[in-house]
Enzyme design. Structure first.
Site, PDB file in Angstrom:
ATOM      1  CG  ASP A  23      38.447 -53.087  29.757  1.00  0.00           C
ATOM      2  OD1 ASP A  23      38.514 -53.411  30.976  1.00  0.00           O
ATOM      3  OD2 ASP A  23      38.174 -54.128  29.067  1.00  0.00           O
ATOM      4  CB  ILE A  24      37.269 -50.540  34.860  1.00  0.00           C
ATOM      5  CG1 ILE A  24      37.562 -49.854  35.950  1.00  0.00           C
ATOM      6  CG2 ILE A  24      36.588 -51.872  34.970  1.00  0.00           C
ATOM      7  CD1 ILE A  24      36.495 -49.553  36.897  1.00  0.00           C
TER       8      ILE A  24
ATOM      9  CG  HIS B  70      31.929 -56.093  25.344  1.00  0.00           C
ATOM     10  ND1 HIS B  70      31.212 -57.178  25.227  1.00  0.00           N
ATOM     11  CD2 HIS B  70      33.439 -56.531  25.590  1.00  0.00           C
ATOM     12  CE1 HIS B  70      31.670 -58.191  25.889  1.00  0.00           C
ATOM     13  NE2 HIS B  70      33.097 -57.862  26.192  1.00  0.00           N
TER      14      HIS B  70
ATOM     15  CG  HIS C 299      37.742 -56.104  23.800  1.00  0.00           C
ATOM     16  ND1 HIS C 299      37.819 -55.802  25.211  1.00  0.00           N
ATOM     17  CD2 HIS C 299      36.778 -56.757  23.799  1.00  0.00           C
ATOM     18  CE1 HIS C 299      37.202 -56.480  25.798  1.00  0.00           C
ATOM     19  NE2 HIS C 299      36.556 -57.342  24.886  1.00  0.00           N
TER      20      HIS C 299
END
Length: 129
Positions: free
Chosen positions: A29-30, A93, A95
């Site tokens: 994750d950016i 998505h 996490h």
């Protein structure tokens, strides 16, 4: 319209990839909650997780588990937390977040990493797959 994740899958946007197969992709994750925060996504653009076919959903969870095990070895943590929220990006998505404390699961707390730190974490996770 393609999501930002589809653009990552297609190579239009760079990402720190940690795992990939023909159906799924995992990348850092950016804007991470914690160092090592990883996203696991299906390559097929699907908006909501429970809209996935059951077998595809199970395969995503299996893929996510494999990545979580590698993440736990690469980033020291008490455990790897799992969240599926899906409001910011209309693409399924999962996490995976290395946890030291409950606040690490809050999406208001963000970690700042340099490109070199992102690359080092991605390399460490890949080494444990």
């Amino acid at each position: 319209m393609s999501s930002i994740f589809t653009k990552i899958i297609n190579g239009e946007i760079p990402a720190y990839k940690v795992a990939e197969d023909d159906k799924f992709l995992a990348f850092l994750d950016i804007n991470p909650n914690a160092k090592g925060h990883t996203l696991c996504i299906p390559k097929q653009e699907i908006n909501k997780i429970f809209d996935m076919e059951e077998e595809h959903y199970i395969e995503l969870m299996r893929f996510s588990r494999k990545v979580a095990k590698a993440l736990e070895q690469a980033v020291p943590c008490k455990r790897v937390g799992v969240a599926v929220v899906g409001l910011e990006v209309p693409h399924v998505h999962v996490h995976l977040i290395p946890l030291q404390e409950m606040d690490d699961m809050r999406f208001t707390k963000k970690e700042k990493l340099s490109p070199e730190e992102f690359e080092a974490v991605a390399t460490a996770i890949k080494a444990n797959l």
